[in-house]
Design a protein around this motif. Structure first.
Motif, mmCIF file in Angstrom:
data_model
loop_
_atom_site.group_PDB
_atom_site.id
_atom_site.type_symbol
_atom_site.label_atom_id
_atom_site.label_comp_id
_atom_site.label_asym_id
_atom_site.label_seq_id
_atom_site.Cartn_x
_atom_site.Cartn_y
_atom_site.Cartn_z
ATOM 1 N N THR A 1 0.838 -1.177 0.000
ATOM 2 C CA THR A 1 0.000 0.000 0.000
ATOM 3 C C THR A 1 0.877 1.232 0.000
ATOM 4 O OG1 THR A 1 -1.697 -1.160 1.230
ATOM 5 C CG2 THR A 1 -1.774 1.225 1.276
ATOM 6 N N GLY A 2 0.690 2.074 -0.958
ATOM 7 C CA GLY A 2 1.365 3.359 -0.997
ATOM 8 C C GLY A 2 0.382 4.442 -0.577
ATOM 9 N N THR A 16 4.673 7.322 2.037
ATOM 10 C CA THR A 16 4.734 6.124 2.879
ATOM 11 C C THR A 16 5.720 6.334 4.028
ATOM 12 O OG1 THR A 16 4.183 4.762 0.961
ATOM 13 C CG2 THR A 16 5.153 3.630 2.862
ATOM 14 N N TYR A 17 6.891 6.866 3.716
ATOM 15 C CA TYR A 17 7.892 7.153 4.744
ATOM 16 C C TYR A 17 7.358 8.182 5.752
ATOM 17 C CZ TYR A 17 12.050 9.168 6.899
ATOM 18 O OH TYR A 17 12.963 9.648 7.797
ATOM 19 N N THR A 18 6.724 9.233 5.264
ATOM 20 C CA THR A 18 6.207 10.281 6.148
ATOM 21 C C THR A 18 5.165 9.727 7.105
ATOM 22 O OG1 THR A 18 6.621 11.963 4.452
ATOM 23 C CG2 THR A 18 5.061 12.531 6.194
ATOM 24 N N ILE A 19 4.238 8.941 6.579
ATOM 25 C CA ILE A 19 3.188 8.364 7.436
ATOM 26 C C ILE A 19 3.785 7.413 8.466
ATOM 27 C CG2 ILE A 19 1.241 6.745 7.400
ATOM 28 C CD1 ILE A 19 0.339 8.227 4.842
ATOM 29 N N LEU A 20 4.721 6.570 8.033
ATOM 30 C CA LEU A 20 5.330 5.629 8.977
ATOM 31 C C LEU A 20 6.153 6.357 10.043
ATOM 32 C CD1 LEU A 20 6.376 2.831 6.489
ATOM 33 C CD2 LEU A 20 4.560 2.724 8.214
ATOM 34 N N LEU A 33 -2.496 -0.097 8.823
ATOM 35 C CA LEU A 33 -1.707 0.963 8.212
ATOM 36 C C LEU A 33 -0.510 0.411 7.448
ATOM 37 C CD1 LEU A 33 -1.343 4.159 8.212
ATOM 38 C CD2 LEU A 33 0.372 3.713 9.933
ATOM 39 N N THR A 34 0.092 -0.633 7.970
ATOM 40 C CA THR A 34 1.312 -1.170 7.366
ATOM 41 C C THR A 34 1.053 -2.301 6.368
ATOM 42 O OG1 THR A 34 1.625 -2.728 9.198
ATOM 43 C CG2 THR A 34 2.702 -0.578 9.382
ATOM 44 N N ASN A 35 -0.187 -2.743 6.276
ATOM 45 C CA ASN A 35 -0.510 -3.856 5.389
ATOM 46 C C ASN A 35 -0.110 -3.536 3.942
ATOM 47 O OD1 ASN A 35 -1.560 -6.313 4.555
ATOM 48 N ND2 ASN A 35 -3.577 -5.431 4.184
ATOM 49 N N GLY A 36 0.804 -4.296 3.407
ATOM 50 C CA GLY A 36 1.244 -4.129 2.028
ATOM 51 C C GLY A 36 2.296 -3.060 1.814
ATOM 52 N N ALA A 37 2.641 -2.311 2.847
ATOM 53 C CA ALA A 37 3.592 -1.207 2.686
ATOM 54 C C ALA A 37 4.982 -1.698 2.304
ATOM 55 C CB ALA A 37 3.649 -0.367 3.958
ATOM 56 N N ALA A 70 11.600 3.874 5.409
ATOM 57 C CA ALA A 70 10.300 3.222 5.581
ATOM 58 C C ALA A 70 10.473 1.745 5.913
ATOM 59 C CB ALA A 70 9.458 3.382 4.314
ATOM 60 N N LEU A 71 11.395 1.069 5.233
ATOM 61 C CA LEU A 71 11.619 -0.355 5.508
ATOM 62 C C LEU A 71 12.162 -0.569 6.925
ATOM 63 C CD1 LEU A 71 13.064 -1.498 2.068
ATOM 64 C CD2 LEU A 71 10.808 -2.025 3.025
ATOM 65 N N VAL A 72 13.035 0.297 7.388
ATOM 66 C CA VAL A 72 13.554 0.200 8.762
ATOM 67 C C VAL A 72 12.404 0.362 9.755
ATOM 68 C CG1 VAL A 72 14.975 1.362 10.500
ATOM 69 C CG2 VAL A 72 15.918 0.882 8.238
ATOM 70 N N LEU A 73 11.555 1.355 9.536
ATOM 71 C CA LEU A 73 10.416 1.564 10.440
ATOM 72 C C LEU A 73 9.454 0.385 10.412
ATOM 73 C CD1 LEU A 73 9.766 5.334 9.733
ATOM 74 C CD2 LEU A 73 10.649 4.337 11.851
ATOM 75 N N LEU A 74 9.235 -0.182 9.239
ATOM 76 C CA LEU A 74 8.342 -1.341 9.139
ATOM 77 C C LEU A 74 8.892 -2.538 9.892
ATOM 78 C CD1 LEU A 74 7.292 -1.014 5.426
ATOM 79 C CD2 LEU A 74 5.749 -0.986 7.388
ATOM 80 N N LEU A 75 10.189 -2.772 9.801
ATOM 81 C CA LEU A 75 10.784 -3.938 10.468
ATOM 82 C C LEU A 75 10.796 -3.798 11.987
ATOM 83 C CD1 LEU A 75 13.657 -4.855 8.023
ATOM 84 C CD2 LEU A 75 11.582 -6.157 8.500
#
Length: 84
Positions: A1-2, A16-20, A33-37, A70-75
């Motif tokens: 999800t973008g 995506t980065y800003t929201i995360l 919120l993170t589904n598919g990001a 964004a990937l760091v925040l997701l992990l």
């Protein structure tokens, strides 16, 4: 999800980065919120190794920074793994 930066704006990794970043700082990040990001951000990676703003765009330093952030925040979320 973008996500979009603004109404009728383009969908790209900056949003995506800003929201995360904001949801992480406020400790309100959710699974919905993170589904598919992570898949969306990963799809923006180019053959050069960098990231473009969207799928099939040329790599750019600013977009690469946002994508990696964004990937760091997701992990950091317990429900996101390297496999998904």
């Amino acid at each position: 999800t973008g996500y979009r930066m603004h109404h009728d704006g383009e969908v790209d990794v900056r949003a995506t980065y800003t929201i995360l970043t904001i949801t992480s700082l406020l400790n309100i990040t959710t699974k919905d919120l993170t589904n598919g990001a992570a898949m969306y951000v990963s799809s923006c990676q180019t053959y050069e190794g960098g990231f473009g703003g969207e799928f099939m765009n040329e790599a750019h330093g600013g977009y690469t920074y946002c994508a990696l952030g964004a990937l760091v925040l997701l992990l950091q979320q317990p429900w996101v793994t390297k496999d998904n």
